[in-house]
Design a protein around this motif. Sequence first.
Motif, PDB file in Angstrom:
ATOM      1  N   GLU A 425       0.957  -0.940  -0.125  1.00  0.00           N
ATOM      2  CA  GLU A 425      -0.306   0.005  -0.039  1.00  0.00           C
ATOM      3  C   GLU A 425       0.781   1.415   0.117  1.00  0.00           C
ATOM      4  O   GLU A 425       0.753   2.035  -0.630  1.00  0.00           O
ATOM      5  CB  GLU A 425      -0.863  -0.275   1.169  1.00  0.00           C
ATOM      6  CG  GLU A 425      -1.794   1.426   1.398  1.00  0.00           C
ATOM      7  CD  GLU A 425      -3.196   0.996   2.440  1.00  0.00           C
ATOM      8  OE1 GLU A 425      -3.920   2.007   2.255  1.00  0.00           O
ATOM      9  OE2 GLU A 425      -2.517   0.249   3.205  1.00  0.00           O
ATOM     10  N   ALA A 426       1.867   1.569   0.654  1.00  0.00           N
ATOM     11  CA  ALA A 426       3.216   2.652   0.840  1.00  0.00           C
ATOM     12  C   ALA A 426       3.822   2.591  -0.490  1.00  0.00           C
ATOM     13  O   ALA A 426       3.820   3.878  -0.913  1.00  0.00           O
ATOM     14  CB  ALA A 426       3.637   2.561   2.176  1.00  0.00           C
ATOM     15  N   ALA A 427       3.825   1.246  -1.556  1.00  0.00           N
ATOM     16  CA  ALA A 427       4.218   1.498  -2.665  1.00  0.00           C
ATOM     17  C   ALA A 427       3.537   2.464  -3.752  1.00  0.00           C
ATOM     18  O   ALA A 427       2.401   2.691  -3.890  1.00  0.00           O
ATOM     19  CB  ALA A 427       4.998   0.503  -3.576  1.00  0.00           C
ATOM     20  N   PRO A 428       3.554   3.086  -4.431  1.00  0.00           N
ATOM     21  CA  PRO A 428       3.180   3.825  -6.102  1.00  0.00           C
ATOM     22  C   PRO A 428       2.555   3.609  -6.688  1.00  0.00           C
ATOM     23  O   PRO A 428       2.949   1.788  -6.758  1.00  0.00           O
ATOM     24  CB  PRO A 428       4.828   4.859  -6.473  1.00  0.00           C
ATOM     25  CG  PRO A 428       6.025   4.788  -5.809  1.00  0.00           C
ATOM     26  CD  PRO A 428       6.087   3.777  -4.938  1.00  0.00           C
ATOM     27  N   CYS A 429       1.639   3.637  -7.006  1.00  0.00           N
ATOM     28  CA  CYS A 429       0.695   2.713  -7.645  1.00  0.00           C
ATOM     29  C   CYS A 429      -0.352   3.712  -9.070  1.00  0.00           C
ATOM     30  O   CYS A 429       0.041   4.606  -8.613  1.00  0.00           O
ATOM     31  CB  CYS A 429      -0.556   2.321  -7.108  1.00  0.00           C
ATOM     32  SG  CYS A 429      -1.552   3.173  -5.751  1.00  0.00           S
ATOM     33  N   TRP A 430      -0.605   3.326  -9.571  1.00  0.00           N
ATOM     34  CA  TRP A 430      -1.508   4.104 -10.572  1.00  0.00           C
ATOM     35  C   TRP A 430      -2.916   4.620 -10.336  1.00  0.00           C
ATOM     36  O   TRP A 430      -3.249   3.638  -9.286  1.00  0.00           O
ATOM     37  CB  TRP A 430      -1.627   2.794 -12.189  1.00  0.00           C
ATOM     38  CG  TRP A 430      -2.734   3.359 -13.302  1.00  0.00           C
ATOM     39  CD1 TRP A 430      -3.928   2.916 -12.968  1.00  0.00           C
ATOM     40  CD2 TRP A 430      -2.467   4.210 -13.877  1.00  0.00           C
ATOM     41  NE1 TRP A 430      -4.654   3.900 -14.171  1.00  0.00           N
ATOM     42  CE2 TRP A 430      -3.869   4.337 -14.684  1.00  0.00           C
ATOM     43  CE3 TRP A 430      -0.672   4.784 -13.869  1.00  0.00           C
ATOM     44  CZ2 TRP A 430      -3.576   5.347 -16.034  1.00  0.00           C
ATOM     45  CZ3 TRP A 430      -1.329   5.482 -15.616  1.00  0.00           C
ATOM     46  CH2 TRP A 430      -2.300   6.070 -16.317  1.00  0.00           C
TER      47      TRP A 430
END
Length: 580
Positions: A425-430
């Motif tokens: 969840e903490a990682a960048p995503c689309w």
Amino acid sequence: MSALRPLLLLLLPLCPGPGPGPGSEAKVTRSCAETRQVLGARGYSLNLIPPALISGEHLRVCPQEYTCCSSETEQRLIRETEATFRGLVEDSGSFMVHTLAVRHRKFDEFFLEMLSVAQHSLTQLFSHSYGRLYAQHALIFNGLFSRLRDFYGESGEGLDDALADFWAQLLERVFPLLHPQYSFPPDYLLCLSRLASSTDGSLQPFGDSPRRLRLQITRTLVAARAFVRGLETGREVVSEALKVPVFGGCSQALMRLIGCPLCRGVPSLMPCQGFCLNVVRGCLSNRGLEPEWGNYLDALLLLAEKLQGPFSFELAAESIGVKISEGLMFLQENSVKVSAQVFQECGPPHPVPARNRRAPAPREEAGRLWTLVAEEERPTTAAGTNMHRLVWELRERLARMRGFWARLSLTVCGDSRMAADVSQEAAPCWTGAGRGRYLPPVVGGSPAEQLSNPEVQVDVSGPDVPTRRRRLQLRAATARMKAAALGHDLDGLDADEDASGSGGGQQYADDWMAGAAAVAPPVRPPRPPYPPRRDGSGGRGGGSARYNQGRSRSGGVSVGFHTQPILVLSLSALSLLGPR
């Protein structure tokens, strides 16, 4: 000024120019190599996918910035994202369709096999006991089981008529055997049937056995039929509900969720979890089956417990032979009283010449037959299983189905094709526009919460017509099963006070337990006067033949005891039909 011109020309390349337009940085630093690899593996023509990002002014759903998708590619991706979503929804609920289908088959086979076992046991017992005479009249008993199966399969008439017909036919065959010295022509047997089926109940040749058999087998078959039908209804409803239609707003949101990363050249960038939940909940809005689904599961378990306990199908099937045996014993033991009533109402029968009379079965031979039957092994139950095991398995599997529709969005977004893993969840995503974090609030699945869905514009008019119809199907099945658990048949058209009256059914459901002592029926209400006697046939005029035999208008409490079929016949009952 002319002297400074050479210096200005030297410094000009060092001065920053105008900023890059939107996506120009991606145009310089990114290509469409990843997108070409992914879509090529799916069967896309690489001629439709540019090697580098191009202007996205032609796009209809994805951001009109630099893209790897042509118009044709975007339209194909829209169809693919819809198919992916529908497939995930169906796969998520496929276990429910399979479970309900298998449970329906197992319970249906069990109920039908128990009826077959009961019929085989009765045939075996009566064949050993009565020999040739039973073979001559076996059609009556086989017809009874055939009509019981028809009622269970919803293709036959009411059980009241079927059971009354059986007892009337049995009386017409057995009564002449009690009096081999007399001749009973068809007109006399018609009078006998009319007398036995009169509404006043003055003549009860088989005692209370017809009423008790009717109560026990009717309540059980009604419950079994409602239960199996409920399983089938649940399977049909779930199978249809999992075929989710994709409307325009949902289709565009799904494309933005899992299709646009491909067009932007970042297929490995997974959608944000919150983004996925908003999209999926918007697409599934107003298509869930709660709270009807939870009520339906409760009714299934309630009726399954009844069929395992108070409305035991095994005990009811075994009791058929028991009740018939008890009825024959009652007729034998009270033959003098019954015959006197018949002769008074229908007139004295004509004697038969002594040379044509059939000799009754000797008591010694009946006792020998009884000994042989009692030593025989009792038939096994359906395919080595029993109701307890079936209900245990059902309870275990239904537990997984609870809350399915509320968890469906989480299940779909838990697939790696739909969103990033929750642990990342903490990682960048689309986010729908690019790489980053999803900032809009994640809304719940209720209709009120979906009104503020930032991704999908939800229809505020409520569930569509197919969803309303499926909810009504679940409500109808639930009502039918709950009524059957109380001893009532909502499908019955001729239900009388014992079968569907208020109060009696619930009392029967609570009090009928295996091994309970017999309970005396309540005092009967006053009966109407006898109909006038007819001169032609000597019979009573009121009522129709073979209709009321086995009925009680008392709304009484069931007799609740359980006896093995092979331990019921007495010597007098065995000698009733004569020698082999």
